[in-house]
Structures are given as structure tokens and as C-alpha cells.
Design an enzyme around this catalytic site. Structure first.
Site, PDB file in Angstrom:
ATOM      1  CE1 TYR A  62       2.712   8.278  10.957  1.00 44.51           C
ATOM      2  CE2 TYR A  62       1.200   7.628  12.691  1.00 44.51           C
ATOM      3  CZ  TYR A  62       2.417   7.516  12.065  1.00 44.51           C
ATOM      4  OH  TYR A  62       3.350   6.649  12.537  1.00 44.51           O
ATOM      5  NE  ARG A  97       7.684  -2.722   9.604  1.00 46.27           N
ATOM      6  CZ  ARG A  97       7.334  -1.535  10.102  1.00 46.27           C
ATOM      7  NH1 ARG A  97       6.710  -0.629   9.364  1.00 46.27           N
ATOM      8  NH2 ARG A  97       7.609  -1.211  11.347  1.00 46.27           N
ATOM      9  CE  LYS A 127       5.980   7.219  12.771  1.00 51.13           C
ATOM     10  NZ  LYS A 127       5.986   6.455  13.976  1.00 51.13           N
ATOM     11  CD  GLU A 169       8.823   5.529  11.824  1.00 49.95           C
ATOM     12  OE1 GLU A 169       9.271   5.936  12.925  1.00 49.95           O
ATOM     13  OE2 GLU A 169       7.785   4.851  11.737  1.00 49.95           O
ATOM     14  CG  ASP A 170       7.905   2.487   8.786  1.00 54.02           C
ATOM     15  OD1 ASP A 170       7.803   2.103   9.966  1.00 54.02           O
ATOM     16  OD2 ASP A 170       6.948   2.936   8.143  1.00 54.02           O
ATOM     17  CG  ASP A 174       8.281   5.704  16.843  1.00 54.82           C
ATOM     18  OD1 ASP A 174       8.290   5.836  18.072  1.00 54.82           O
ATOM     19  OD2 ASP A 174       7.271   5.869  16.134  1.00 54.82           O
ATOM     20  CG  ASP A 175       9.100   1.154  13.139  1.00 56.66           C
ATOM     21  OD1 ASP A 175       7.947   1.566  12.963  1.00 56.66           O
ATOM     22  OD2 ASP A 175      10.067   1.530  12.463  1.00 56.66           O
ATOM     23  CG  ASN A 184      -0.678   1.267  11.832  1.00 54.73           C
ATOM     24  OD1 ASN A 184      -1.840   1.267  12.202  1.00 54.73           O
ATOM     25  ND2 ASN A 184       0.328   1.689  12.605  1.00 54.73           N
TER      26      ASN A 184
HETATM   27  P1  NAD Z   1       8.536  -6.731  11.159  1.00 52.81           P
HETATM   28  O1  NAD Z   1       8.685  -7.009   9.726  1.00 52.81           O
HETATM   29  O2  NAD Z   1       9.745  -6.426  11.979  1.00 52.81           O
HETATM   30  O3  NAD Z   1       7.780  -7.962  11.870  1.00 52.81           O
HETATM   31  C1  NAD Z   1       6.686  -8.649  11.322  1.00 52.81           C
HETATM   32  C2  NAD Z   1       6.600  -9.991  12.028  1.00 52.81           C
HETATM   33  O4  NAD Z   1       5.391 -10.627  11.635  1.00 52.81           O
HETATM   34  C3  NAD Z   1       7.730 -10.954  11.695  1.00 52.81           C
HETATM   35  O5  NAD Z   1       8.190 -11.549  12.880  1.00 52.81           O
HETATM   36  C4  NAD Z   1       7.064 -12.006  10.831  1.00 52.81           C
HETATM   37  O6  NAD Z   1       7.648 -13.285  11.006  1.00 52.81           O
HETATM   38  C5  NAD Z   1       5.670 -11.993  11.417  1.00 52.81           C
HETATM   39  N1  NAD Z   1       4.681 -12.578  10.522  1.00 52.81           N
HETATM   40  C6  NAD Z   1       4.570 -12.453   9.186  1.00 52.81           C
HETATM   41  N2  NAD Z   1       3.533 -13.189   8.748  1.00 52.81           N
HETATM   42  C7  NAD Z   1       2.987 -13.774   9.823  1.00 52.81           C
HETATM   43  C8  NAD Z   1       1.904 -14.648  10.017  1.00 52.81           C
HETATM   44  N3  NAD Z   1       1.156 -15.047   9.000  1.00 52.81           N
HETATM   45  N4  NAD Z   1       1.640 -15.055  11.272  1.00 52.81           N
HETATM   46  C9  NAD Z   1       2.385 -14.654  12.312  1.00 52.81           C
HETATM   47  N5  NAD Z   1       3.412 -13.807  12.185  1.00 52.81           N
HETATM   48  C10 NAD Z   1       3.713 -13.380  10.959  1.00 52.81           C
HETATM   49  O7  NAD Z   1       7.511  -5.539  11.263  1.00 52.81           O
HETATM   50  P2  NAD Z   1       7.150  -4.654  12.546  1.00 52.81           P
HETATM   51  O8  NAD Z   1       7.959  -3.414  12.539  1.00 52.81           O
HETATM   52  O9  NAD Z   1       7.174  -5.477  13.765  1.00 52.81           O
HETATM   53  O10 NAD Z   1       5.671  -4.208  12.165  1.00 52.81           O
HETATM   54  C11 NAD Z   1       4.651  -5.188  12.037  1.00 52.81           C
HETATM   55  C12 NAD Z   1       3.313  -4.500  11.941  1.00 52.81           C
HETATM   56  O11 NAD Z   1       3.102  -3.720  13.119  1.00 52.81           O
HETATM   57  C13 NAD Z   1       3.166  -3.553  10.757  1.00 52.81           C
HETATM   58  O12 NAD Z   1       1.901  -3.730  10.175  1.00 52.81           O
HETATM   59  C14 NAD Z   1       3.233  -2.190  11.370  1.00 52.81           C
HETATM   60  O13 NAD Z   1       2.409  -1.255  10.704  1.00 52.81           O
HETATM   61  C15 NAD Z   1       2.670  -2.439  12.753  1.00 52.81           C
HETATM   62  N6  NAD Z   1       3.171  -1.439  13.702  1.00 52.81           N
HETATM   63  C16 NAD Z   1       2.258  -0.706  14.354  1.00 52.81           C
HETATM   64  C17 NAD Z   1       2.671   0.276  15.222  1.00 52.81           C
HETATM   65  C18 NAD Z   1       1.680   1.105  15.992  1.00 52.81           C
HETATM   66  O14 NAD Z   1       2.054   2.125  16.553  1.00 52.81           O
HETATM   67  N7  NAD Z   1       0.454   0.703  16.048  1.00 52.81           N
HETATM   68  C19 NAD Z   1       4.029   0.530  15.401  1.00 52.81           C
HETATM   69  C20 NAD Z   1       4.959  -0.281  14.721  1.00 52.81           C
HETATM   70  C21 NAD Z   1       4.510  -1.274  13.861  1.00 52.81           C
END
Ligand code: NAD
Length: 547
Positions: free
Chosen positions: A99, A152, A170, A241-242, A264-265, A404
Site C-alpha cells: 500500500y 486523483r 485497498k 476511491e481516488d 473513502d477519501d 500520500n
Molecule cells: P483533492 O484534489 O480533492 O483536494 C486537494 C486540495 O488541495 C484542493 O482543495 C486544492 O485546492 C488544495 N491545494 C492544492 N494546492 C494547494 C496549495 N498549494 N495550498 C493549499 N491547498 C492546495 O484531493 P484529496 O482527496 O482531498 O486528497 C488530498 C491529499 O490528501 C492527497 O495527497 C491524498 O493522498 C491525501 N489523502 C490522505 C488520506 C489518508 O488516509 N492519509 C486519505 C485521503 C487523501
């Protein structure tokens, strides 16, 4: 086909090529005679334990994590029992391989490392025949489907059909962490094209080399897929997912009341983060209602977490409006405030009355949050100045760098501890090794939704829940937080030890099933012992005797 019917027909080489039935060198003398295997295997019969030791030594000898990933996936395609046994006995070591972070690298190279389909590829060209494609899957009792359209992938962006590594990974965790049987799991890649020009121009790319479908054509394809799933696998829970966030929020709203589904996100990430915040409270003292939360990233994860925090704060007595005002978002254009005219709909509930603020440091100074949570996919954006500022007005600043894979983390564990003289309560989406500062070893937690979705899925399957609700993620968060021990907290970890993940998943599943019964969402009779019901659904990676 069920495993038992498969076994009635499988024989000889076909048996060795069936990953759910294959035992490799562990087929006994009697089985070799009865099943036409004599001569197809080396003469020595080995135990599952001996096979595990061999696999582990092979894994450790590989030069890179991607080599380890490729080796383990080949094993999964060859002998699922052995794969899951090794993974489950060595969660801490192998989860980062199957993962995040390694799966991110694997998706980036997916076209090169793809060998055998581990799930279904459904493309925009399959409109009108999606149900037929689902029927091509060799197993009929599918209970958990993870589907992505690859837009994504982690924080890596649009990887098109190469995103298939994520549903595969997953679902491996559904089995390893919560015991959902491999034959009940179905990974799906919904290939609607890709806007990643590099992939489209790559002759070796495995997906449709065309622009992503948008608008009604996209919606119609998803609609056909969701309807076909209801038809072919009526007992399946469908996890999105994603997906890119323009589709993710819309699809969740469209389908959550209609079918058994979740994202899940949005929802799983919320569960794990809220649990981490509850864990942090046991270190900082105080209640959730006393705290303020600032998010870097206002997408699926950020808004999803905010929504669940609001539910938690309302449970502690705040009004919805007051609860929302504890949650602040920063996106790529600065602080999300009411006067902005460029805000997507999902951000609006968290757009507060405040003067515009252009960047994260200024936002931290203005809002003075208790917790800073990174979910933007923008690496290294928690700078020294920002983390130190968090440390100025918090005795124990909560810093969660959840993006991530590791290459996208907002800061590293080492940076968070060093810049706060070891005072930070740190968690990250992908794991960091323990870090020692001034003689104190800090073990950071992995704030990853893998602590939550396997247990939620198991609870939904065991209770036959017809829908997945936000409240299920709320009880999952509370249950997860309750399992953090004093010794976890003493080392700085706000999550339970990963090696306990099966126990964690059982507890979460029991809480989710309990809720399903309480809310009349269950479709099986309520048993006397819900934990027993949950455990009865769990697959164990043990070889069966075939003769
Ligand atoms: P998303 O595309 O829905 O959201 C990303 C957000 O970041 C958007 O609102 C965008 O405007 C903002 N952004 C982009 N550049 C930026 C900057 N320079 N400054 C501030 N904000 C900025 O994506 P998401 O699904 O919300 O995922 C985002 C991140 O979170 C990914 O890297 C993903 O791997 C991580 N994530 C981690 C987990 C976990 O379990 N740890 C779970 C889901 C997502």
C-alpha cells in the site's frame, strides 16, 4: 463460482494456476495423487510456515521497494493464502510495500509491471455491456468493490488506467486487515480516458488514450456501472476511491441514499483523522469543543474531515454553525473566506467571515489553530516558520501531514519534532520511522484511512447493511480512538499499533454493525453476540485439506 465448486473442477496444472486454491509445495502426498499433481511439483512437501519464511527472506533480499511490490503481487496472483499469511504476520513491514507509499510508485509504473488482471477494467467503450463484463468475473458472491477512475491517485494526480494499483491495494487491505475473503473482493478500474498527456502519448500506456469523459457521458457510464453492480452483485458494497473531487462529491450525494456505497477519501479519511484528534486530546487535555482546526487542502479529504468534526462537535453540544466555525480551510488561493467568489460548492459551508489571507503562514498566525492538518498533496508546505508558529501558541501542537505518498507529505516526522523541540503530536498518511531527539524516541502515528475502511466494510458485510452512513464513520472514529493505549500515547503515537489491526477492525466492525441494527439498516437478523457475527465473516489464510 464459489471456492467449493471451483475445487470440484480444478485439477492438475489448473489447480496450481488458481491463486485461491493453490498451495504450491504444501500439497500433501495424498493430494498430489488425488488431484493429478504428481510430478508437477518438487518432491519435498513443505509447511505454510516454511513457505512464509522463504517468501519473507526473498522479499528482504530485493533491492528496492518496487521490486518487493512486484514480487508480492506475483505471489498474490499465484498463491493468495500464502500472500495473506505473510502480509498479516508482518503488517508493519509489508503494508508500506503493498500500500502507500510503494503502491504510488507502482501505479506510476503500472504499464510496465502489469502482468495479470487482478480486477476488471471497464472502459468508456463498454457502454451498454457493463453488466456482461461484471459477469465475466470468476466469483459470484462479491461483497466489496473498490472502484476508481484514476483521476486523483493518492497525491500523484491523474494516472488513468494505471490507477488500478489502488483498488487492488485497498482490497488487499480489506482482506489482510479485516478478513474479507479474497473471492468476495472486486477491484474495478473505470477507464474514462486520462488528461495526463504524458500517459496518452506513451505507446506502452495500458488505458484509453483519449481525453477524460466529462458531463452527461461520464455520468451515464457511472450510472450504468452502479446499476449493473446492483444487478450482478446485489450484496456488494461499492467504495469510490481516488476520483477527482468534482466527481467524488457529486457521486457520493447521488448514490449514498440509493445504494450501499461510500467514498473513502471523503468519509474514511474523516474517520481516521477524527480518531487521531481524539487521541491527541488525551495528550493535550481539554475537549474537542475547545479546539480549532486549520486544513491545508480543501478537497475531498479536507472537507470530509471537517464534516465529521462538525458531527462530533454537535454531539458535544455545539450548534452546526458554531461547529463549522471551528474548522478553517486553506486552498491553493489562500484562506477560504466568505468574500471569495471562486469557491467550489463543497467549500461553502466552511467559508467564514474573515479578511482574505493569502498563504498558510499568515492563516496560521490569524487563526491560531490547535491542529494543523495537511491534505493538499503539496509536499514540504509545512515550513519551519509554520511549524514553529504552531509551537508558539500550543504547548503540544498537533501537526498531521496526511498527504500520500511520502513524497507528498507536508513535512516529515523529523522536521515536525525538530522544529518544535519534540513537542509536536505528529501523524502522517504514509509511515515515517521513529525519530530520536535529545534522547527521546518519538513514534509517529500513521493517520491513514486503512485503520478505518476495512472495519467499516466488515461491519457493513456482517450486518448486511443496505447503506453506509456518516454516523458509521463517527462510531468508527470513536472506537479507533478508544483502542489507543497509554503506551502508544507515551511514545507520541495517537493510533494503535498497526500489528493490532485485525483486532481494531473487529471492534470497528462490531460498532458499525451495532449501529446498522439500531438504525434498521441491517438485512440479517440481529444475533445475540455481534462480535461473534463479525468474526464468523472473517477469512483466515490457512490451507484447506482437499482430500
Ligand atoms: P483533492 O484534489 O480533492 O483536494 C486537494 C486540495 O488541495 C484542493 O482543495 C486544492 O485546492 C488544495 N491545494 C492544492 N494546492 C494547494 C496549495 N498549494 N495550498 C493549499 N491547498 C492546495 O484531493 P484529496 O482527496 O482531498 O486528497 C488530498 C491529499 O490528501 C492527497 O495527497 C491524498 O493522498 C491525501 N489523502 C490522505 C488520506 C489518508 O488516509 N492519509 C486519505 C485521503 C487523501
Amino acid at each position: 463460482m464459489t471456492i467449493d465448486t471451483e475445487l470440484q473442477t480444478a485439477h492438475g496444472v489448473a489447480l496450481l494456476h488458481d491463486p485461491l486454491l493453490n498451495k504450491g509445495t504444501s500439497f500433501t502426498e495424498a493430494e498430489r495423487d488425488a488431484l493429478g499433481l504428481r510430478g508437477l511439483l518438487p518432491p519435498k512437501v513443505t509447511t505454510l510456515e516454511q513457505q512464509c519464511a522463504k517468501v519473507l527472506s526473498n522479499v528482504r533480499r530485493k533491492a528496492t521497494d518496487l521490486d518487493r511490490y512486484t514480487y508480492l503481487i506475483s505471489l498474490q496472483e499465484r498463491n493468495a493464502t500464502l500472500f495473506y499469511r505473510v502480509v498479516m504476520d508482518n503488517m508493519f513491514e509489508l503494508m508500506p510495500i503493498i500500500y502507500t507509499p510503494t503502491v504510488g510508485l507502482a501505479c506510476q509504473r503500472y504499464a510496465l509491471i502489469f502482468r495479470r488482471p487482478q480486477g476488471l477494467f471497464i472502459s468508456a467503450n463498454d457502454r451498454g455491456r457493463i453488466a456482461d463484463l461484471l459477469r465475466n468475473w470468476p466469483h459470484t458472491d462479491v461483497r466489496m468493490i473498490v472502484v476508481t477512475d484514476g483521476e486523483r491517485i493518492l497525491g500523484l494526480g491523474d494516472l488513468g488506467a494505471c490507477g488500478m494499483g489502488i483498488p487492488v491495494g485497498k482490497l488487499s487491505l480489506y482482506t489482510a486487515c479485516a478478513g474479507i475473503a479474497p473471492a468476495q473482493c472486486l477491484p474495478v478500474m473505470l477507464d474514462v480516458g486520462t488528461n495526463n498527456k504524458m500517459l496518452r502519448d506513451d505507446p506502452l500506456y495500458i488505458g484509453l488514450s483519449q481525453d477524460r469523459l466529462r458531463g452527461p457521458m461520464y455520468d451515464e457510464l457511472v450510472e450504468e456501472f452502479v446499476t449493473a453492480v446492483q444487478d450482478v452483485f446485489p450484496k456488494a458494497c461499492l467504495q469510490f476511491e481516488d476520483f477527482g473531487n468534482t466527481n467524488a462529491f457529486r457521486m457520493l450525494r447521488k448514490y449514498e441514499k440509493r445504494v450501499c456505497t461510500f467514498n473513502d477519501d471523503i468519509q474514511g479519511t474523516a474517520g481516521v483523522t477524527l480518531a487521531g484528534l481524539y487521541g491527541s486530546l488525551r495528550i493535550t487535555g481539554g475537549k474537542l469543543v475547545d479546539k480549532k482546526f486549520l486544513f491545508q487542502g480543501a478537497g475531498e479529504a479536507g472537507v470530509g474531515i471537517c464534516n465529521l468534526i462538525v458531527r462530533a462537535l454537535m454531539a458535544e453540544g455545539l450548534s452546526e454553525q458554531a461547529a463549522r466555525e471551528r474548522c478553517w480551510l486553506v486552498d491553493s488561493h489562500g484562506l477560504v473566506v466568505k468574500s471569495r467568489t471562486d469557491l467550489a460548492e463543497h467549500k461553502l459551508p466552511f467559508a467564514h467571515d474573515h479578511a482574505p489571507v493569502a498563504d498558510l503562514l499568515a492563516a496560521v498566525e490569524a487563526i491560531k489553530p490547535t491542529a494543523l492538518i495537511g491534505v493538499s498533496g503539496m509536499p514540504a508546505t509545512f515550513t519551519e516558520a509554520i511549524v514553529k508558529t504552531m509551537g508558539h501558541f500550543n504547548q503540544r501542537p498537533v501537526i498531521f501531514a496526511l498527504s500520500n505518498p511520502t513524497s507528498k507529505a507536508e513535512c516529515t516526522a523529523e522536521q515536525a519534532y525538530t522544529w518544535t523541540d519534540g513537542r509536536a503530536i505528529f501523524a502522517s498518511g504514509s509511515p515515517f520511522p521513529p525519530f530520536t531527539l535529545n534522547g527521546v524516541t518519538h513514534v509517529s502515528g500513521q493517520g491513514n484511512n486503512s485503520y478505518v475502511f476495512p472495519g467499516v466494510g466488515l461491519g457493513v458485510i456482517a450486518s448486511g447493511a443496505t447503506h453506509v452512513t456518516d454516523e458509521m464513520f463517527f462510531v468508527a472514529a470513536k472506537t479507533l480512538a478508544s483502542l489507543v493505549t497509554e503506551s502508544d500515547l507515551a511514545s507520541g503515537n495517537v493510533y494503535p499499533d498497526l500489528q493490532r489491526i485485525r483486532e481494531v477492525s473487529v471492534k470497528i466492525a462490531a460498532a458499525v454493525a451495532e449501529l446498522a441494527f439500531a438504525r434498521n439498516l441491517a438485512s440479517v437478523p440481529r444475533p445475540r453476540d455481534i462480535t461473534e457475527l463479525v468474526q464468523s465473516h472473517m477469512y483466515q489464510p490457512l490451507y484447506q485439506d482437499y482430500v
